[in-house]
Design a protein around this motif. Structure first.
Motif, PDB file in Angstrom:
ATOM      1  N   VAL A  95       0.830  -1.215   0.000  1.00 37.28           N
ATOM      2  CA  VAL A  95       0.000   0.000   0.000  1.00 37.28           C
ATOM      3  C   VAL A  95       0.864   1.265   0.000  1.00 37.28           C
ATOM      4  CG1 VAL A  95      -1.962  -1.117   1.135  1.00 37.28           C
ATOM      5  CG2 VAL A  95      -0.274   0.144   2.527  1.00 37.28           C
ATOM      6  N   ALA A  96       2.120   1.128   0.393  1.00 44.97           N
ATOM      7  CA  ALA A  96       3.029   2.287   0.405  1.00 44.97           C
ATOM      8  C   ALA A  96       3.526   2.574  -1.010  1.00 44.97           C
ATOM      9  CB  ALA A  96       4.203   2.013   1.332  1.00 44.97           C
ATOM     10  N   ARG A  97       4.039   3.762  -1.184  1.00 44.10           N
ATOM     11  CA  ARG A  97       4.549   4.151  -2.498  1.00 44.10           C
ATOM     12  C   ARG A  97       6.038   3.846  -2.646  1.00 44.10           C
ATOM     13  NH1 ARG A  97       1.729  10.114  -3.522  1.00 44.10           N
ATOM     14  NH2 ARG A  97      -0.399   9.307  -3.625  1.00 44.10           N
ATOM     15  N   THR A  98       6.443   3.711  -3.906  1.00 47.05           N
ATOM     16  CA  THR A  98       7.864   3.694  -4.235  1.00 47.05           C
ATOM     17  C   THR A  98       8.166   5.057  -4.845  1.00 47.05           C
ATOM     18  OG1 THR A  98       7.820   1.325  -4.635  1.00 47.05           O
ATOM     19  CG2 THR A  98       9.645   2.551  -5.615  1.00 47.05           C
ATOM     20  N   ASP A  99       9.228   5.697  -4.378  1.00 44.92           N
ATOM     21  CA  ASP A  99       9.470   7.074  -4.819  1.00 44.92           C
ATOM     22  C   ASP A  99      10.294   7.141  -6.107  1.00 44.92           C
ATOM     23  OD1 ASP A  99      12.115   6.690  -4.049  1.00 44.92           O
ATOM     24  OD2 ASP A  99      11.883   7.753  -2.142  1.00 44.92           O
ATOM     25  N   TYR A 100      10.567   8.329  -6.518  1.00 44.25           N
ATOM     26  CA  TYR A 100      11.291   8.600  -7.778  1.00 44.25           C
ATOM     27  C   TYR A 100      12.669   7.953  -7.776  1.00 44.25           C
ATOM     28  CZ  TYR A 100      12.990  11.431 -11.697  1.00 44.25           C
ATOM     29  OH  TYR A 100      13.500  11.847 -12.897  1.00 44.25           O
ATOM     30  N   GLN A 101      13.251   7.879  -6.579  1.00 40.05           N
ATOM     31  CA  GLN A 101      14.589   7.270  -6.449  1.00 40.05           C
ATOM     32  C   GLN A 101      14.506   5.750  -6.431  1.00 40.05           C
ATOM     33  OE1 GLN A 101      13.647  10.004  -4.717  1.00 40.05           O
ATOM     34  NE2 GLN A 101      15.119  11.429  -5.590  1.00 40.05           N
ATOM     35  N   GLY A 102      13.298   5.216  -6.387  1.00 42.07           N
ATOM     36  CA  GLY A 102      13.133   3.771  -6.381  1.00 42.07           C
ATOM     37  C   GLY A 102      13.060   3.169  -4.979  1.00 42.07           C
ATOM     38  N   LEU A 201      14.086   7.673 -11.601  1.00 40.17           N
ATOM     39  CA  LEU A 201      15.532   7.860 -11.681  1.00 40.17           C
ATOM     40  C   LEU A 201      16.270   6.596 -12.129  1.00 40.17           C
ATOM     41  CD1 LEU A 201      17.608  10.026 -11.249  1.00 40.17           C
ATOM     42  CD2 LEU A 201      17.663   9.460  -8.839  1.00 40.17           C
ATOM     43  N   LEU A 202      15.660   5.451 -11.914  1.00 35.57           N
ATOM     44  CA  LEU A 202      16.288   4.194 -12.328  1.00 35.57           C
ATOM     45  C   LEU A 202      16.037   3.921 -13.810  1.00 35.57           C
ATOM     46  CD1 LEU A 202      15.177   2.055  -9.239  1.00 35.57           C
ATOM     47  CD2 LEU A 202      17.240   3.426  -9.518  1.00 35.57           C
ATOM     48  N   SER A 211      13.568  16.573 -15.240  1.00 41.47           N
ATOM     49  CA  SER A 211      13.904  16.328 -16.646  1.00 41.47           C
ATOM     50  C   SER A 211      13.772  14.844 -16.958  1.00 41.47           C
ATOM     51  CB  SER A 211      15.326  16.757 -16.950  1.00 41.47           C
ATOM     52  OG  SER A 211      15.574  18.010 -16.425  1.00 41.47           O
ATOM     53  N   THR A 212      13.791  14.559 -18.227  1.00 41.92           N
ATOM     54  CA  THR A 212      13.597  13.190 -18.679  1.00 41.92           C
ATOM     55  C   THR A 212      14.247  13.038 -20.043  1.00 41.92           C
ATOM     56  OG1 THR A 212      11.900  11.623 -19.411  1.00 41.92           O
ATOM     57  CG2 THR A 212      11.330  13.947 -19.567  1.00 41.92           C
ATOM     58  N   SER A 213      14.673  11.832 -20.373  1.00 40.51           N
ATOM     59  CA  SER A 213      15.222  11.701 -21.725  1.00 40.51           C
ATOM     60  C   SER A 213      14.126  11.471 -22.762  1.00 40.51           C
ATOM     61  CB  SER A 213      16.297  10.610 -21.801  1.00 40.51           C
ATOM     62  OG  SER A 213      16.164   9.665 -20.804  1.00 40.51           O
ATOM     63  N   PHE A 214      12.945  11.057 -22.318  1.00 43.72           N
ATOM     64  CA  PHE A 214      11.835  10.898 -23.269  1.00 43.72           C
ATOM     65  C   PHE A 214      10.596  11.588 -22.715  1.00 43.72           C
ATOM     66  CE2 PHE A 214      14.736   7.735 -24.714  1.00 43.72           C
ATOM     67  CZ  PHE A 214      14.536   7.685 -26.087  1.00 43.72           C
ATOM     68  N   ALA A 215      10.389  12.809 -23.150  1.00 44.78           N
ATOM     69  CA  ALA A 215       9.262  13.574 -22.605  1.00 44.78           C
ATOM     70  C   ALA A 215       7.932  12.880 -22.925  1.00 44.78           C
ATOM     71  CB  ALA A 215       9.267  14.991 -23.148  1.00 44.78           C
TER      72      ALA A 215
END
Ligand code: GLA
Ligand code: ZN
Length: 670
Positions: A95-102, A201-202, A211-215
């Motif tokens: 139920v918890a989230r995984t964040d942008y850093q994984g 990020l992973l 930012s992102t490499s594929f918008a």
């Protein structure tokens, strides 16, 4: 328009569950004294309502609801699903989230359920079933408040799987997806849906989180997250609706919050509500813009679900509201379309990170405070005002286009500058209307443009399907379109329209933008209008050729000196102004004044004034809200002399002035 409410709801978040019963009794006395008539309850009570998987306990909530019902409150009943109980995390870590850093999170914080966790959905649903079954028939429950400030994102495996399903539905074939995201670039072609990786990020997300490499991928993930959270909202809403088909159901939004497509959300809400927390230095015009955006979501009156009566705790500097400021801020909110004024919170908590957050009742525990007296004064005034302004509408002949896909796409771009931000650009244009007291609506990309004389579309970077046709129709039929640099660049998948900028707007604007120069903060250029006026410009400069448009101003320096910076193109019965660079407010005003004159769009009153003035139209009269947010005394415009101020009942005389934070509401019969 009929209001959702029978009176202006005046109250706010109330957590008697944090206090002893003697305090409840005292609160009722104090609140009555302050004319508080509404309470938002049960926002974070899941752990109390459901101590374990097998057991519910509504005894305390029953008592709270009973007490408020007896006192005749309008209850805004929240569903408590924004903060999950510890046992749920312990038993079901998914139920918890995984964040942008994984990183997968543990119990703690709030607003952190994975929206695609079937377990979260199951338990939230069960809780809401219980609440709706128990309270939906209570006539004092005026409004349902689902969850709380939906937001954030999750990058867990459940979300990744759900994302693939969402993509399959959208693109049908893997080759369509490869094309949409231009995955040939860097050799990212995928051959199977299961090869798709979510953009944290992973994966394709970049270090700074923006930012992102594929918008194309990242924008789709934003759309998917917004939809996922909206799915959670709809799940709860549908349960409540099944128990009460006439229920008014909302969730509290956050103004220009970036990550949810609020225009899409608003379609699922009975009324928009939002939380207004300006900082100590937020311009009043910026707050006005957010109100107008929140009203624009449904083009209807909204609820102010939260504001602090005094201080906040989470800003870097939590200044006090000065005497009269909370009152003026509240009237500004009503002036822009609110039908409720609610505070966070009614009683200041004893512990936790919000113990320094302002409240109607402070830690001293009595009503003998400046803040309480100001709350009471406003309560008395609103009571006297009665139902007059409820449901009245803010009309406008000008619209500013606001679009979340554009917000995301523009800020995902790598180049041409890091300084371009979406809301700031919108705000610069909004501010022109604010300063001139010209009513303006914030409108979505698929608005009915024919309702407006002028449409302003700053940095319309992404032109989505149907927009070219709709804007062309609008201008052809006599509309005035104002657009700017970084417009007409990409389609809805963030792929560039080939054949010259501004792509689908090229014919309408009558210009071809060949190159875009980026200026560092220490660099500037100047543009010169044909009457000799010189205006500094910065950040981005379009190098363009006119293709039928007339040039209004040219660059003064650099190798493109003498080439067009601002143009106007006649098209059908209307015209398009193209602003090729970032000007200061004088430059924007100069162009927009021309456009307003051409379109015949005027201020709400004829006289120029530094007061803020809006107009809400009711059935038999128009209510003019006149407010002084300046540091000096200002004269009441002479057109109001002889009319009565609905707040004080006093007649307005020639020579009357208004001090800082003074407000008048002036009904003018049709
Ligand atoms: C948000 C939340 C409230 C409270 C306030 C504090 O708006 O919805 O629960 O935390 O912030 O400003
Ligand atoms: Zn998730």
């Amino acid at each position: 328009m009929e209001s959702k409410f029978k009176r202006i709801l005046y109250g706010g978040d109330y957590n008697p569950n944090q206090w002893s019963r003697e305090i409840w009794e005292k609160d009722m006395e104090y609140f009555k004294d302050a004319r508080i008539n509404s309470a938002t309850i049960n926002v974070f009570s899941w752990a109390k309502l459901q101590p374990s998987e097998e057991e519910y306990n509504f005894a305390e909530l029953d008592d709270i609801v009973d007490m408020l019902s007896k006192e005749g409150y309008d209850i805004v009943l929240a569903t408590s699903t924004a903060s999950m109980p510890a046992w749920l995390f312990r038993k079901y870590p998914e139920v918890a989230r995984t964040d942008y850093q994984g990183r997968h999170h543990k119990f703690g914080q709030r607003h952190n359920a994975c929206p695609n966790s079937a377990i979260y959905q199951k338990y939230a649903k069960a809780l809401v079933e219980q609440l709706a079954g128990r309270y939906a028939q209570n006539e004092h429950v005026t409004c349902w408040h689902i969850n709380n400030e939906y937001g954030g994102e999750c990058y867990c495996e459940n979300c990744e799987k759900a994302f693939r399903v969402w993509l399959k539905k959208k693109y049908q074939s893997i080759s369509a997806l490869n094309r949409a995201w231009n995955l040939e670039f860097w050799g990212h072609t995928v051959y199977d849906w299961d090869e798709i990786v979510l953009p944290n990020l992973l994966g394709d997300g970049m270090e700074n989180g923006i930012s992102t490499s594929f918008a194309g991928l990242s924008i789709d993930y934003r759309r998917f997250m917004s939809d996922s959270l909206l799915g959670n909202y709809k799940m709860e809403r549908d349960i409540i609706r099944a128990y009460d088909k006439d229920a008014t159901i909302t969730t509290n939004l956050m103004g220009t919050y970036k990550w949810l497509d609020y225009f899409k959300w608003a379609k699922e809400m009975d009324i928009v509500s939002w939380d207004n927390y300006p900082g100590y230095n937020t311009p009043w015009s910026y707050t006005a813009m957010r109100h107008d955006l929140m009203r624009g979501l449904k083009d209807a009156p909204f609820m102010l679900m939260e504001q602090t009566p005094s201080q906040q705790n989470w800003q870097p500097y939590n200044s006090l509201k000065k005497p009269g400021q909370m009152r003026a801020q509240s009237y500004q909110t009503i002036a822009h379309g609110a039908d409720t004024i609610q505070f966070f919170q009614l009683r200041r908590s004893v512990g936790g990170c919000e113990k320094f957050h302002g409240a109607v009742i402070a830690h001293v525990g009595t009503n003998d405070t400046r803040v309480f007296r100001e709350v009471k004064q406003l309560g008395e005034e609103l009571e006297r005002l009665g139902t007059a302004t409820l449901g009245s509408v803010n009309e406008a002949q000008a619209g500013i286009l606001f679009d979340w896909d554009n917000y995301w796409a523009l800020e995902y771009t790598s180049g041409p500058t890091k300084d371009l931000t979406y809301v700031n650009q919108i705000y610069q244009y909004y501010n022109f209307f604010y300063e001139k007291n010209i009513a303006v609506n914030m409108i979505p990309f698929d608005a009915d443009f024919s309702k407006y004389k002028v449409v302003v579309a700053p940095v319309l970077y992404m032109v989505k399907e149907g927009m070219q046709e709709a804007l062309t129709e609008f201008v052809k039929n006599g509309g005035i379109l104002i657009t700017t640099f970084m417009s007409g660049i990409v389609d809805q998948s963030d792929n560039v329209y080939l054949g010259g900028y501004p792509g689908p707007l090229r014919e309408l604007a009558g210009v071809w933008v060949e190159e875009i120069d980026a200026l560092a903060p220490e660099q500037t250029n100047t543009i010169t209008f044909h009457d000799g006026t010189k205006i500094p410009c910065s950040m981005l400069c379009d190098l363009m050729h006119v293709e039928g448009a007339r040039c209004l101003a040219e660059y003064s320096t650099d190798f493109y000196a003498g080439t067009p910076a601002i143009t106007k193109n006649q098209f059908g019965k209307g015209s398009t102004y193209y602003i090729g660079t970032n000007m200061n407010s004088d430059g924007i005003a100069k162009v927009l004044e021309m456009a307003m004159a051409e379109a015949g769009v005027a201020s709400v009153i004829d006289e120029a004034t530094e007061l803020e003035i809006t107009c809400r139209k009711a059935d038999t009269c128009a209510y003019y809200f006149v407010m002084n947010f300046k540091e000096k005394e200002l004269a009441v415009p002479s057109c109001f002399v002889g009319y009565t101020d609905a707040i004080t009942g006093e007649n307005i005389k020639s020579g009357d002035t208004m001090a800082k934070f003074d407000v008048k509401i002036i009904p003018v019969a049709y």
